[in-house]
Scaffold this motif. Structure first.
Motif, PDB file in Angstrom:
ATOM      1  N   VAL B 335       0.871  -1.163   0.000  1.00 13.54           N
ATOM      2  CA  VAL B 335       0.000   0.000   0.000  1.00 13.54           C
ATOM      3  C   VAL B 335       0.908   1.213   0.000  1.00 13.54           C
ATOM      4  N   LYS B 336       0.527   2.224  -0.812  1.00 13.75           N
ATOM      5  CA  LYS B 336       1.392   3.395  -0.913  1.00 13.75           C
ATOM      6  C   LYS B 336       0.754   4.568  -0.192  1.00 13.75           C
ATOM      7  N   GLN B 337       1.598   5.303   0.503  1.00 18.06           N
ATOM      8  CA  GLN B 337       1.102   6.528   1.101  1.00 18.06           C
ATOM      9  C   GLN B 337       2.209   7.569   0.992  1.00 18.06           C
ATOM     10  N   GLY B 338       1.945   8.577   0.182  1.00 20.29           N
ATOM     11  CA  GLY B 338       2.962   9.591  -0.037  1.00 20.29           C
ATOM     12  C   GLY B 338       4.203   8.963  -0.648  1.00 20.29           C
ATOM     13  N   ASP B 339       5.333   9.235  -0.035  1.00 23.75           N
ATOM     14  CA  ASP B 339       6.555   8.626  -0.554  1.00 23.75           C
ATOM     15  C   ASP B 339       6.944   7.398   0.263  1.00 23.75           C
ATOM     16  N   LYS B 340       5.975   6.900   0.995  1.00 23.97           N
ATOM     17  CA  LYS B 340       6.202   5.682   1.779  1.00 23.97           C
ATOM     18  C   LYS B 340       5.411   4.547   1.160  1.00 23.97           C
ATOM     19  N   LEU B 341       5.974   3.365   1.253  1.00 25.14           N
ATOM     20  CA  LEU B 341       5.277   2.186   0.772  1.00 25.14           C
ATOM     21  C   LEU B 341       5.203   1.203   1.924  1.00 25.14           C
ATOM     22  N   PHE B 342       4.026   0.676   2.173  1.00 30.17           N
ATOM     23  CA  PHE B 342       3.896  -0.337   3.228  1.00 30.17           C
ATOM     24  C   PHE B 342       3.779  -1.702   2.563  1.00 30.17           C
ATOM     25  N   VAL B 343       4.681  -2.574   2.957  1.00 23.15           N
ATOM     26  CA  VAL B 343       4.834  -3.830   2.254  1.00 23.15           C
ATOM     27  C   VAL B 343       4.623  -4.980   3.231  1.00 23.15           C
ATOM     28  N   GLY B 344       3.762  -5.934   2.845  1.00 21.47           N
ATOM     29  CA  GLY B 344       3.560  -7.118   3.682  1.00 21.47           C
ATOM     30  C   GLY B 344       4.245  -8.316   3.058  1.00 21.47           C
ATOM     31  N   SER B 351       6.416  -3.964   6.593  1.00 22.38           N
ATOM     32  CA  SER B 351       7.558  -3.060   6.593  1.00 22.38           C
ATOM     33  C   SER B 351       7.212  -1.742   5.913  1.00 22.38           C
ATOM     34  N   GLU B 352       7.815  -0.712   6.428  1.00 25.82           N
ATOM     35  CA  GLU B 352       7.629   0.607   5.836  1.00 25.82           C
ATOM     36  C   GLU B 352       8.866   0.911   5.009  1.00 25.82           C
ATOM     37  N   VAL B 353       8.647   1.176   3.720  1.00 28.25           N
ATOM     38  CA  VAL B 353       9.776   1.360   2.810  1.00 28.25           C
ATOM     39  C   VAL B 353       9.808   2.814   2.337  1.00 28.25           C
ATOM     40  N   ASP B 354      10.959   3.389   2.384  1.00 21.74           N
ATOM     41  CA  ASP B 354      11.134   4.741   1.860  1.00 21.74           C
ATOM     42  C   ASP B 354      11.370   4.622   0.361  1.00 21.74           C
ATOM     43  N   LEU B 355      10.480   5.242  -0.424  1.00 17.92           N
ATOM     44  CA  LEU B 355      10.585   5.048  -1.864  1.00 17.92           C
ATOM     45  C   LEU B 355      11.786   5.748  -2.483  1.00 17.92           C
ATOM     46  N   ALA B 356      12.233   6.810  -1.862  1.00 14.94           N
ATOM     47  CA  ALA B 356      13.366   7.538  -2.425  1.00 14.94           C
ATOM     48  C   ALA B 356      14.634   6.706  -2.352  1.00 14.94           C
ATOM     49  N   THR B 357      14.843   6.058  -1.195  1.00 13.12           N
ATOM     50  CA  THR B 357      16.094   5.317  -1.036  1.00 13.12           C
ATOM     51  C   THR B 357      15.915   3.821  -1.224  1.00 13.12           C
ATOM     52  N   GLY B 358      14.676   3.369  -1.113  1.00 14.40           N
ATOM     53  CA  GLY B 358      14.465   1.927  -1.203  1.00 14.40           C
ATOM     54  C   GLY B 358      14.875   1.196   0.049  1.00 14.40           C
ATOM     55  N   LYS B 359      14.998   1.907   1.152  1.00 13.65           N
ATOM     56  CA  LYS B 359      15.396   1.283   2.419  1.00 13.65           C
ATOM     57  C   LYS B 359      14.174   0.963   3.265  1.00 13.65           C
ATOM     58  N   VAL B 360      14.265  -0.108   4.017  1.00 10.11           N
ATOM     59  CA  VAL B 360      13.201  -0.433   4.955  1.00 10.11           C
ATOM     60  C   VAL B 360      13.400   0.420   6.194  1.00 10.11           C
ATOM     61  N   LEU B 361      12.374   1.210   6.525  1.00  5.30           N
ATOM     62  CA  LEU B 361      12.519   2.112   7.669  1.00  5.30           C
ATOM     63  C   LEU B 361      12.229   1.375   8.973  1.00  5.30           C
ATOM     64  N   GLN B 362      11.137   0.663   8.994  1.00  9.69           N
ATOM     65  CA  GLN B 362      10.799  -0.103  10.192  1.00  9.69           C
ATOM     66  C   GLN B 362       9.918  -1.274   9.819  1.00  9.69           C
ATOM     67  N   THR B 363       9.900  -2.269  10.711  1.00  8.56           N
ATOM     68  CA  THR B 363       9.137  -3.486  10.439  1.00  8.56           C
ATOM     69  C   THR B 363       8.261  -3.815  11.637  1.00  8.56           C
ATOM     70  N   GLY B 364       7.016  -4.126  11.354  1.00  6.18           N
ATOM     71  CA  GLY B 364       6.113  -4.589  12.407  1.00  6.18           C
ATOM     72  C   GLY B 364       5.923  -6.094  12.262  1.00  6.18           C
ATOM     73  N   VAL B 365       5.798  -6.741  13.420  1.00  9.76           N
ATOM     74  CA  VAL B 365       5.686  -8.194  13.390  1.00  9.76           C
ATOM     75  C   VAL B 365       4.251  -8.611  13.682  1.00  9.76           C
ATOM     76  N   GLY B 366       3.663  -9.311  12.726  1.00 17.28           N
ATOM     77  CA  GLY B 366       2.305  -9.828  12.942  1.00 17.28           C
ATOM     78  C   GLY B 366       2.359 -11.072  13.807  1.00 17.28           C
ATOM     79  N   LYS B 367       1.241 -11.363  14.462  1.00 16.98           N
ATOM     80  CA  LYS B 367       1.187 -12.569  15.304  1.00 16.98           C
ATOM     81  C   LYS B 367       1.326 -13.816  14.440  1.00 16.98           C
ATOM     82  N   GLU B 368       1.959 -14.822  15.027  1.00 19.39           N
ATOM     83  CA  GLU B 368       2.099 -16.081  14.297  1.00 19.39           C
ATOM     84  C   GLU B 368       0.750 -16.770  14.145  1.00 19.39           C
TER      85      GLU B 368
END
Lengths: 316, 602
Positions: B335-344, B351-368
Motif C-alpha cells: 500500500v502506498k502513502q505519499g513517498d512511503k510504501l507499506f509492504v507485507g 515493513s515501511e519502505v522509503d521510496l526515495a532510497t528503497g530502504k526499509v525504515l521499520q518493520t512490524g511483526v504480525g502474530k504467528e
C-alpha cells in the motif's frame, strides 16, 4: 409305601433334571451346529483335496488320505510347508516372549500399584487402558509407530535420544518378530496386572509381617510368599496366555501390508499363515490339515499344563 | 552412615513412585500418540514432523486508516498497528479458512469459507456480527479463496471454487446477500480469482481470462482469454487510465481497454527482478510491482525501471519456516502513502519502505498463525468410507449377540452349577475344549456351510446380520458359561432351599432369588462378550460383506485402500476405540470385579 416314595423322588429328580436339560438345550444346539459339526467337518476336510477347483464339491472332493499332512509336514518343495515352518518357529518365539512379558510386566506393576499412595484408583485405571484398545487398532497403531521414516519409534531412537545411527526397518526382516511381540505385550499385560493385583490382595498381611520379623529380604519375601501364593492366578494366566498367543491373529494381520497381512518370513504366525493359505490361496485342504495339527499341539500343551498344575498341587 | 529403617522405606517408596509414573507414561504413550496423530495434517506426518504445524500467516491485506494500519494475514489474523512506529495495538484471530479482508469506516470485515462473513469493530476488534454465506452443497475445504471488494455501501463478493461462476453484492446495512449474478460466458467454466473496480466496471480476473463486468446492469460485457499469456489466470490486477495491468506467474501484462486485448508485457528483459508477480499497485504513471524477490517500479510512459531487491533480510531456509525471524523477500501486498510504501511479506511482517532510497525504515511483526488442529480428518474419514454404517453394524451385531449369549449362558451356567444331571461333566468339559480349538478350524467349515445352506434353502447366511449374530452368539456362550459358573457357585445354596420351602417353583427360584444375586457377574460377562465381539476380525472378515461389515473389517479395507493416509487411519482407530473406552469407564467396577472374582477363585 417305600416304593412309592422312591418313585416320587425319581420323578422329582427327573423333573429337576428336565429343567436343567431345558436350560442347556439352546447352548447344546448352538454348540452342535457351530462347534461340533464344523470340527468334524474340518477334520474330514483335512483328508480331502479341497482347493479352488474342487471347492464346489466340498465334502465330495477327492479323498487323498494323509497327503495334506504330508505336504504340510514333510514336503520340502511345497511353499505351504516352508511358510508354515517359519510361522511355527515365529509362533513359538512369540508365545514364549509374550507370555513371559505379560506376566513379568503385570507382576511388576501389580506390586507397584499394590502399595498405598495418592491417586491409587486413578493410576490403576489408567494402567488398564491398553487392554481396552481393540487388538486390530493395536496392530494398526503400532504398525504406524514402527514405520521406518515417519514412525515415532524411529524418530525417538535416532533423532531424539541418538541411541541408533540409522533408522532400522521394523516391518521388514528379522526385526519384525519384535515388532509383533512388543505390541502384544503392551496390549495384554494390563489384564495380567489386574488379575495378579486381585490375587495380591487376598494374601494376608501377617505373612509378610512374620517374614519381616525373620529378617527376610524383599526379594526373598517375593519368591517365598507372593509368588507361591499367587500360583492359581499365574498358572491360569500362563494357560490362557499360551492359548491366546498361539492363536494370535488380529495384531499381526493389521500391522503388515496395510491390513492385507503379508508379514514376511519373521512376522508370520501360524494362524495368519493358515488364514492366508486358506482364504487368499484357497488351499482349504492343507489349511484344514494345518489347523488339525495346531489343535493337536494345543491339546498337548493343555494336557501338559494340567499335569504340571495337578502334580504341583499334590506336592503342596 | 546409618540410615534409619523408616527413612530407607520412604526413599524406596518415592523411587518406586517415580518408576511407576514413568511406566505409566510409556504405557499410555501409544494411545495418546494415536489421538494426537489423528488431528495432524498428513503432510506433516509424512515429512516426519512431530509437532503440529502452524497456519501460514502470509499477508493478505493491508489498509491504512488514519493513525492506524490494519494488517491482515491468511490464517485469519487481524493485526492493528500504529502507523507511527508499527507497534501492535490490537489483534484478533478468526482461525478461518480461505480468508480475505476488507476495512470500511466502522468495521473490519473478515470473509471466510467456513465461518462466513464476520464483522469486527474497528476500534477494539470485538466481533459484532456473523453472516452466513448463501451457498449450499459446497465443500468448504476445497474453496481456494474468498474475494471481497469494498464498494460504498456494499461489498462485491465471490468465491474461488471449482463449479462456482457468479458474483454477489452484500448489503452492509441490511446484512443480506443479493442474488448471484451469473458470470458464465464463452470461457466457461471459470473460477473467480480477483476483482478490481474501476468506475462502473468490475474487472474480474479468472483462471481462464479477464472479464469485464458491468456493475450497473450486473452482467458480463466482455471476456478475453488470457490462456496464451497467463495460463493460470492473473493473480493480481490493477486498472488505470485505459489500461489494465495483469500480474501473474509470467510477469505483468498490459491489457488495452479500448482495443480489448493484451498489448504488451513487462518481464525480465525489461529489468523486472523476477517473473513471479505477487502484488501490483498503480499510482499515476508509476506501476509498483511486488515480486518474489523484491520490488520494481516502472514508469508506464517512459518504461524506466527502478529495482529494489531484497527489501527484507534474508534468513536461512530452516529458520524461516519455524521461527520467521524476519522474512523471505516476497512482497505479498503493498500500500502506498505519499513517498512511503507499506509492504507485507509472506510470513506476516509489515515493513515501511522509503521510496526515495528503497530502504526499509521499520518493520512490524504480525502474530504467528494458530496451531492447525485437523478435525477435518474425522469428517474426511466418515466421508471417504462408510464408517457410520460400520459403526452401527458393529453396535448392532455385538449388542444383539451379547444379549443372546448372555441369556443362554446364564441358563446353562445355572444348570451346570446347580444340577448334577447325567452329562454335566461331559458338557462342562466340552465347553472348555471349545476354547482350545483354533478359530480357523471352525471358520473354513462354517464359511462353506453358510454358502451351501444358502444354495440349498435360499436363505442368505453369509453377509447377513442374522448369520453374524447366530455365529457370535453361539461362539461366546461357552466362555461366558465358564465365567458365570463361578458366580452361581458362589451363591449360597441355602437361599434357594429356603425359597423352595416357601413354595417357589424352580423357575421362580431362578428368577427371583438366583438371578438378582448373580446380576453383577452377568453384567460383567456381558461387557466382556461385547468387548471381545467388538474386537473380532477373522470371522467378520470372511462372513460379512458390503452392508454388514463391522468396524475391524471396515478399517482393514480402508487401510488397504488409503495407504499412507496415516491421519485418516489414526482417526478411524480413535473412533473404533472410543465406544469401548466409554463402555469401560461406565462399567469399570463391574468388569474389574467380575474378572477378578473369577480368576482368584481359580
Amino acid at each position: 409305601m417305600a416304593r412309592k416314595k422312591e418313585e416320587l423322588s425319581r420323578w422329582r429328580r427327573f423333573k429337576r433334571y428336565g429343567f436343567a436339560y431345558l436350560f442347556i438345550l439352546p447352548t447344546v444346539l448352538g454348540m452342535l451346529i457351530l462347534h461340533f459339526f464344523p470340527i468334524v467337518q474340518g477334520i474330514y476336510m483335512s483328508f480331502l483335496k479341497l482347493n479352488q477347483f474342487t471347492f464346489n464339491e466340498f465334502l465330495g472332493a477327492p479323498f487323498i488320505g494323509f497327503k495334506n499332512y504330508y505336504t504340510v509336514l514333510f514336503d520340502m518343495n511345497s511353499p505351504v510347508r516352508i511358510g508354515l515352518m517359519d510361522a511355527a518357529r515365529n509362533t513359538i518365539i512369540y508365545t514364549i516372549f509374550v507370555t513371559i512379558g505379560t506376566l513379568g510386566f503385570g507382576m511388576l506393576v501389580a506390586l507397584m500399584v499394590n502399595r498405598k499412595f495418592r491417586g491409587r484408583g486413578v493410576i490403576r485405571t489408567l494402567f488398564l487402558f491398553p487392554w481396552i484398545v481393540p487388538t486390530y487398532v493395536t496392530g494398526l497403531l503400532w504398525g504406524f509407530m514402527w514405520q521406518r521414516g515417519v514412525g515415532i519409534i524411529n524418530i525417538m531412537l535416532v533423532d531424539w535420544f541418538h541411541i541408533l545411527h540409522d533408522k532400522p526397518f521394523w516391518l521388514i526382516g528379522p526385526n519384525t518378530i519384535w515388532a509383533i511381540i512388543i505390541p502384544t505385550v503392551w496390549r495384554y499385560w494390563p489384564l495380567s496386572m489386574l488379575l495378579l493385583l486381585a490375587g495380591l490382595q487376598t494374601i494376608p498381611e501377617e505373612l509378610y509381617e512374620a517374614a519381616d520379623i525373620d529378617g527376610a529380604s524383599p526379594w526373598k519375601k517375593f519368591w517365598m510368599i507372593t509368588w507361591p501364593l499367587l500360583k492359581p492366578v499365574w498358572s491360569i494366566l500362563i494357560l490362557f496366555g499360551l492359548i491366546y498367543n498361539v492363536y494370535s491373529f488380529n495384531i499381526v494381520i493389521m500391522m503388515f501390508g496395510f491390513g492385507a497381512g503379508f508379514p514376511g518370513e519373521w512376522g508370520d504366525l501360524v494362524m495368519t499363515n493358515i488364514f492366508r493359505n486358506s482364504f487368499l490361496q484357497w488351499n482349504f485342504g492343507t489349511g484344514a490339515a494345518a489347523s488339525v495339527l495346531l489343535m493337536l499341539v494345543m491339546v498337548l500343551i493343555v494336557l501338559l499344563w494340567m499335569r504340571l498344575y495337578k502334580s504341583s498341587e499334590e506336592y503342596r | 552412615m546409618q540410615i534409619s529403617y523408616y527413612l530407607k522405606q520412604k526413599i524406596i517408596h518415592q523411587i518406586t513412585n517415580v518408576i511407576m509414573i514413568l511406566f505409566l507414561i510409556i504405557t499410555l504413550f501409544p494411545i495418546v500418540w494415536m489421538a494426537y496423530s489423528s488431528i495432524k495434517e498428513n503432510t506433516d506426518i509424512l515429512s516426519g514432523k512431530v509437532a503440529l504445524s502452524k497456519a501460514e500467516n502470509r499477508t493478505k491485506f493491508i489498509q491504512l486508516d488514519g493513525p492506524n494500519i490494519y494488517f491482515c494475514t491468511q490464517d485469519g489474523g487481524v493485526n492493528k498497528f500504529k502507523l507511527k512506529d508499527l507497534s501492535r495495538d490490537g489483534y484478533v484471530s478468526t482461525q478461518t479458512m480461505a480468508t480475505n479482508f476488507a476495512v470500511d469506516e466502522k468495521y473490519v470485515w473478515v470473509s471466510s469459507a467456513n465461518r462466513g462473513l464476520l464483522k469486527f469493530d474497528k476500534e477494539n476488534l470485538k466481533k459484532v456480527k456473523e453472516y452466513k454465506l448463501p451457498f449450499k452443497d459446497i465443500d468448504i475445504s476445497k474453496v481456494a479463496g474468498t474475494i471481497i471488494l469494498n464498494d460504498g455501501n456494499a461489498f462485491w463478493y465471490s468465491i474461488h471454487y471449482r463449479g462456482f461462476e457468479g458474483i454477489m453484492k452484500f448489503d452492509k446495512q441490511k446484512g443480506t446477500f443479493s442474488e448471484i449474478y451469473e458470470l458464465a460466458n464463452e470461457l466457461s467454466p471459470i473460477q473467480v480469482i480477483r476483482i478490481f473496480k474501476q468506475g462502473e466496471v468490475l474487472w474480474i480476473s479468472t483462471n481462464k481470462g479477464l472479464l469485464k463486468f458491468d456493475a450497473k446492469a450486473n452482467k458480463v460485457v466482455a471476456a478475453t482469454s488470457l490462456a496464451s499469456y497467463l495460463p493460470g489466470g492473473a493473480g493480481v490486477l490493477v486498472a488505470s487510465s485505459g489500461k489494465v495491468f495483469l500480474g501473474g506467474a509470467n510477469g505483468v501484462f498490459v491489457f488495452d481497454i479500448a482495443a480489448g486485448q493484451v498489448v504488451g508485457r513487462y518481464q525480465v528483459e525489461q529489468g523486472i527482478l523476477s517473473n513471479q508477480v505477487e502484488s501490483l499497485i498503480s499510482d499515476g504513471d508509476q506501476l509498483y510491482i511486488g515480486t518474489n524477490v523484491g520490488l520494481s517500479i516502472i514508469n508506464t510512459r517512459t518504461n524506466a525501471v527502478k529495482n529494489y531487491g531484497n527489501l527484507f533480510n534474508p534468513v536461512a531456509e530452516d529458520k524461516e519456516v519455524t521461527k520467521g525471524e524476519l522474512t523471505a523477500g516476497v512482497v505479498a501486498v503493498m500500500v502506498k502513502q505519499g513517498d512511503k510504501l507499506f509492504v507485507g511479506s509472506t510470513i506476516g511482517r509489515l515493513s515501511e519502505v522509503d521510496l526515495a532510497t528503497g530502504k526499509v525504515l521499520q518493520t512490524g511483526v504480525g502474530k504467528e498463525g494458530h496451531w492447525i488442529i485437523a478435525w477435518r480428518n474425522y469428517i474426511d474419514m466418515f466421508k471417504n468410507i462408510n464408517f457410520g454404517k460400520y459403526l452401527w453394524n458393529s453396535f448392532f451385531i455385538c449388542g444383539v449377540s451379547m444379549f443372546i449369549s448372555m441369556i443362554l449362558a446364564t441358563f446353562a451356567a445355572y444348570a451346570i452349577s446347580r444340577f448334577n444331571f447325567p452329562g454335566n461333566k461331559l458338557f462342562s468339559l466340552s465347553i472348555l475344549a471349545t476354547q482350545m480349538v483354533p478359530g480357523i478350524m471352525f471358520l473354513i467349515p462354517i464359511y462353506i456351510m453358510y454358502i451351501k445352506f444358502t444354495e440349498l434353502t435360499g436363505i442368505p447366511m453369509k453377509g447377513t446380520y442374522f448369520g453374524m449374530i447366530f455365529l457370535y452368539s453361539a461362539f461366546f456362550v461357552p466362555f461366558s458359561i465358564w465365567i458365570l459358573r463361578g458366580f452361581f457357585a458362589a451363591i449360597p445354596y441355602e437361599l434357594e432351599e429356603a425359597a423352595r420351602i416357601d413354595g417357589c417353583s424352580p423357575l421362580q427360584v431362578f428368577w427371583y432369588v438366583v438371578l438378582p444375586l448373580a446380576m453383577p457377574g452377568i453384567i460383567a460377562t456381558g461387557i466382556y462378550i461385547f468387548l471381545t465381539a467388538w474386537d473380532e476380525l477373522m470371522f467378520a472378515w470372511i462372513l460379512t460383506s458390503g452392508d454388514t461389515m463391522t468396524i475391524p473389517v471396515g478399517i482393514r479395507l480402508f487401510v488397504g485402500n488409503y495407504q499412507n493416509r496415516f491421519d485418516l487411519m489414526m482417526a478411524a482407530a480413535t473412533v473404533a476405540t472410543i465406544p469401548v473406552m466409554v463402555l469401560f469407564f461406565m462399567l469399570q467396577k463391574h468388569i474389574v470385579q467380575g474378572l477378578t472374582a473369577g480368576a482368584v477363585k481359580g
